[in-house]
Design a protein around this motif. Structure first.
Motif, PDB file in Angstrom:
ATOM      1  N   SER A 169       0.598  -1.293   0.007  1.00 46.46           N
ATOM      2  CA  SER A 169       0.012  -0.190  -0.063  1.00 46.46           C
ATOM      3  C   SER A 169       0.475   1.566   0.127  1.00 46.46           C
ATOM      4  O   SER A 169       0.648   2.291  -0.608  1.00 46.46           O
ATOM      5  CB  SER A 169      -1.096  -0.143   1.526  1.00 46.46           C
ATOM      6  N   ILE A 172       2.629   1.469  -3.609  1.00 43.28           N
ATOM      7  CA  ILE A 172       1.434   2.322  -4.941  1.00 43.28           C
ATOM      8  C   ILE A 172       2.131   3.428  -4.657  1.00 43.28           C
ATOM      9  O   ILE A 172       1.793   4.958  -5.394  1.00 43.28           O
ATOM     10  CB  ILE A 172       0.648   2.070  -4.414  1.00 43.28           C
ATOM     11  N   TRP A 179       7.617   0.084  -7.860  1.00 46.61           N
ATOM     12  CA  TRP A 179       6.240  -0.464  -8.483  1.00 46.61           C
ATOM     13  C   TRP A 179       6.184   1.279  -9.190  1.00 46.61           C
ATOM     14  O   TRP A 179       5.421   0.695 -10.632  1.00 46.61           O
ATOM     15  CB  TRP A 179       5.367  -0.584  -7.573  1.00 46.61           C
ATOM     16  N   ASP A 249      -5.101   1.745  -6.991  1.00 47.67           N
ATOM     17  CA  ASP A 249      -4.862   1.126  -5.892  1.00 47.67           C
ATOM     18  C   ASP A 249      -5.432   0.117  -6.139  1.00 47.67           C
ATOM     19  O   ASP A 249      -5.987  -0.315  -7.860  1.00 47.67           O
ATOM     20  CB  ASP A 249      -6.729   2.028  -5.200  1.00 47.67           C
ATOM     21  N   ILE A 250      -5.403  -0.985  -5.107  1.00 49.44           N
ATOM     22  CA  ILE A 250      -5.340  -2.730  -4.961  1.00 49.44           C
ATOM     23  C   ILE A 250      -6.685  -3.403  -4.490  1.00 49.44           C
ATOM     24  O   ILE A 250      -6.704  -2.668  -3.195  1.00 49.44           O
ATOM     25  CB  ILE A 250      -3.899  -3.157  -5.043  1.00 49.44           C
ATOM     26  N   TYR A 251      -7.462  -3.888  -5.244  1.00 50.05           N
ATOM     27  CA  TYR A 251      -8.510  -4.269  -4.464  1.00 50.05           C
ATOM     28  C   TYR A 251      -8.608  -5.317  -4.288  1.00 50.05           C
ATOM     29  O   TYR A 251      -8.142  -6.578  -5.112  1.00 50.05           O
ATOM     30  CB  TYR A 251     -10.212  -3.888  -4.187  1.00 50.05           C
ATOM     31  N   ILE A 262      -5.897  -2.811  -0.391  1.00 51.64           N
ATOM     32  CA  ILE A 262      -4.997  -3.387   0.221  1.00 51.64           C
ATOM     33  C   ILE A 262      -4.988  -3.071   1.317  1.00 51.64           C
ATOM     34  O   ILE A 262      -4.442  -3.553   2.328  1.00 51.64           O
ATOM     35  CB  ILE A 262      -4.132  -3.662  -0.873  1.00 51.64           C
ATOM     36  N   ALA A 273       2.399  -9.275  -0.795  1.00 52.14           N
ATOM     37  CA  ALA A 273       2.245  -8.715  -2.676  1.00 52.14           C
ATOM     38  C   ALA A 273       3.272  -7.855  -2.774  1.00 52.14           C
ATOM     39  O   ALA A 273       3.445  -7.732  -4.110  1.00 52.14           O
ATOM     40  CB  ALA A 273       0.908  -7.535  -2.335  1.00 52.14           C
ATOM     41  N   SER A 277       4.303  -8.507  -6.924  1.00 51.18           N
ATOM     42  CA  SER A 277       4.510  -7.718  -7.513  1.00 51.18           C
ATOM     43  C   SER A 277       6.176  -7.653  -8.482  1.00 51.18           C
ATOM     44  O   SER A 277       5.731  -7.338  -9.910  1.00 51.18           O
ATOM     45  CB  SER A 277       3.956  -6.164  -7.137  1.00 51.18           C
TER      46      SER A 277
END
Length: 612
Positions: A169, A172, A179, A249-251, A262, A273, A277
């Motif tokens: 998180s 991101i 990332w 964002d990642i859910y 996340i 995670a 990634s």
């Protein structure tokens, strides 16, 4: 990648005075806190990156105080490998063209590429200055450097370090994370980009049409400008594809439950995670590097942080799917147990200097390798992180010795980095192989029975590669009980009869309500006369020729019977009684009787080792 970082030499960096470490495609460094694992990762970071050092990064000790004349050097050696990972004689065409005349030849006529990163103090600038040079000859304690290394050559090499504070998180939102660097460079066709940006513009306009608040803000902002008839345009949604990643964002959706961002999940999930990634990013880079050379080494610092023990075992499997070269530093016995012995590197701090020991140097048979994995790594992996290890024959001794240790030192063994291990009989060798290889001090507390002594002598013969079985008194770190005793009979003959009976009675209470007798008296009454294993008479049957055996009964009433009853009672619940008996001896006995003599010898030797 067809290239491997095979060796790293480090001098004068923090706790590393001088070290040469051979790496595998997957290397796992383990050891206690502050042993120097992170300093090794720093060496890699300095060698590949643009960072510098300060005075505090230069090795110094009581014997070698800090001096500006000390030079920090980091030497990296790369070798060509084929698609199976085996050493190749020459680099492939892609790497050969890229490295050019930087390639050197070793004494076996095989190619390698190496360079040195050096930090020397510049008195005029009053700072440490970095210099990188190509290594032309690489021999043990004889490395010769040549011309400067060009940045273009180094640009094909990447070092990625995933530290213990990883969090998907956060990655991101962090523009500097690997990332974010990848997601900000999304590749697509010009047509697709134009179409998407048109849709983004329409979406932004629609939001403005539906929001009276944003419309009012736009008008008020326009009136606040110095230019007459100006218009302020607010974009609630970005109109640029290149800016899309900023709102990414990642859910996570589980079954029929609602999607959860996340950032709302646990640290363990967010940590794994990052690894997932990273695998996608690195593997894609390697896959896309068809026409340009690319080498990547990824370092994982304490990947077990926030992760459940069962999941820690899976990490090694996850890392194996990353096609880059990998280095892991860990305190996790689960990760160590899931790693091949040949990939393990033990890191220790001794006399203020970090040392590295590769377990690949162990010359083991397949059976010995299997025993070490089964008996040490899979069941007692914490042994590898100990300052001192004490091996005992069984669980009884393991439990009892820890009680006496705490009484003697005032600390639990783990607080001082001490491990007590019951080896389940005579199975000392796998433990000793590992302890000897990593230089951990060890002691053995052995029964005095003839079979146990003979087995231990055989173990030492094999461990030390001796022509004959040695006498155990040749080893100061092996304590053997006197007069053929096992642990129970030793305590009895040392005069602890009353303490043993009291501890057993307190542990068991009143067994028979009718007689209101203690458990020991009950045991003596009920088991007197029980049949025992038949005893050999030494005579042979005239008919069949087999040894004649005669029945034997438990006799607790004749001379010495009470001691026999105590011993049998103690052995009937050996592991259950070990701690209560030991605690009662420690609390009720004073002076010389507080510690049985052989245990006192062991504790004194441990103390001497700790004070060195």
């Amino acid at each position: 990648m067809n290239i491997l970082l095979s060796c790293v030499n480090v001098r004068n960096l923090r706790s590393i005075k001088k070290a040469s470490v051979c790496l595998c495609p997957f290397s796992v460094m383990f050891g206690m806190n502050d042993s120097g694992k992170s300093n090794y990762l720093l060496a890699l970071q300095l060698a590949f990156g643009n960072g510098g050092i300060r005075e505090k990064d230069v090795f110094c000790s009581l014997d070698e105080p800090y001096s500006t004349t000390a030079v920090v050097t980091i030497d990296l050696k790369f070798i060509p490998i084929d698609d199976t990972g085996a050493r190749a004689e020459t680099f492939n065409d892609l790497w050969g063209l890229h490295l050019g005349d930087n390639i050197a030849i070793d004494d076996d006529d095989k190619e390698f590429f190496a360079f040195r990163t050096e930090f020397a103090y510049d008195a005029d600038r009053q700072e440490y200055v970095r210099d990188r040079t190509v290594i032309t000859e690489w021999r043990e304690d004889d490395i010769i450097t040549g011309k400067s290394l060009r940045y273009k050559t180094l640009s094909a090499f990447e070092f990625v370090c995933i530290d213990a504070q990883r969090d998907m998180s956060s990655d991101i939102r962090d523009k500097s994370s690997i990332w974010s660097r990848q997601i900000s460079k999304l590749k697509m066709s010009p047509e697709a980009k134009t179409e998407i940006e048109t849709s983004l513009g329409a979406l932004s306009d629609r939001v403005m049409e539906e929001s009276s608040f944003l419309q009012e803000v736009s008008r008020d902002l326009a009136s606040a400008t110095n230019t007459r008839n100006s218009i302020v345009e607010i974009n609630p949604v970005t109109r640029s594809v290149d800016e899309l990643y900023k709102g990414l964002d990642i859910y996570v959706k589980q079954n029929s439950a609602a999607s959860i961002p996340i950032s709302n999940l646990g640290l363990g999930t967010r940590s794994r995670a990052v690894f997932a990634s990273l695998k996608t990013i690195i593997n894609r880079k390697i896959r896309d590097a068809n026409e340009t050379p690319y080498f990547c080494i990824v370092a994982f610092e304490e990947p077990e942080s926030h992760i459940h023990p069962h999941s820690q075992r899976e990490l090694v499997k996850d890392f194996s799917k990353i096609q880059a070269q990998r280095v892991v530093t860990t305190h996790s016995p689960y990760i160590v147990a899931s790693t091949e012995l040949s990939d393990l590197i033990y890191v220790a701090l001794r006399r203020a200097e970090t040392s590295f020991t590769t377990l690949s140097s162990l010359e083991l048979s397949p059976e010995e390798n299997r025993h070490i994995k089964r008996f040490v790594l899979n069941t007692r992996g914490e042994l590898l992180f100990s300052n001192i290890a004490i091996l005992a024959e069984g669980e009884t001794e393991e439990q009892a010795l820890q009680v006496f240790f705490k009484e003697y030192f005032g600390y639990e063994p783990y607080e001082l980095g001490i491990s007590f291990v019951g080896v389940s009989g005579k199975n000392y060798l796998p433990f000793l192989r590992i302890l000897e290889s990593i230089g951990t001090a060890w002691y053995i507390f052995s029964d005095g029975e003839s079979a146990a002594i003979n087995d231990l002598r055989s173990t030492m013969k094999e461990l030390k590669d001796l022509p004959t079985k040695p006498e155990l008194n040749e080893f100061n770190n092996i304590i053997v009980l006197d007069d053929s005793h096992d642990f129970e009979t030793y305590l009895l003959d040392a005069g602890y009869d009353n303490e043993i009976i009291t501890a057993i009675n307190e542990c068991e209470g009143v067994e028979d309500g009718e007689h209101q007798e203690s458990y020991f008296e009950y045991f003596l009454r009920v088991h007197h006369g029980d049949a025992m294993r038949p005893r050999d008479t030494g005579e042979r049957c005239e008919t069949c020729g087999q040894t004649i055996r005669e029945p034997v009964q438990r006799d607790y009433c004749s001379e010495g019977g009470r001691k026999r009853a105590i011993c049998d009672c103690m052995k009937s619940g050996k592991t259950k009684y070990a701690v209560p008996i030991s605690k009662l001896i420690c609390s009720n006995c004073e002076g010389e009787r507080k510690y049985p003599p052989k245990i006192k010898v062991l504790l004194e030797q441990i103390k001497a080792t700790m004070e060195r």
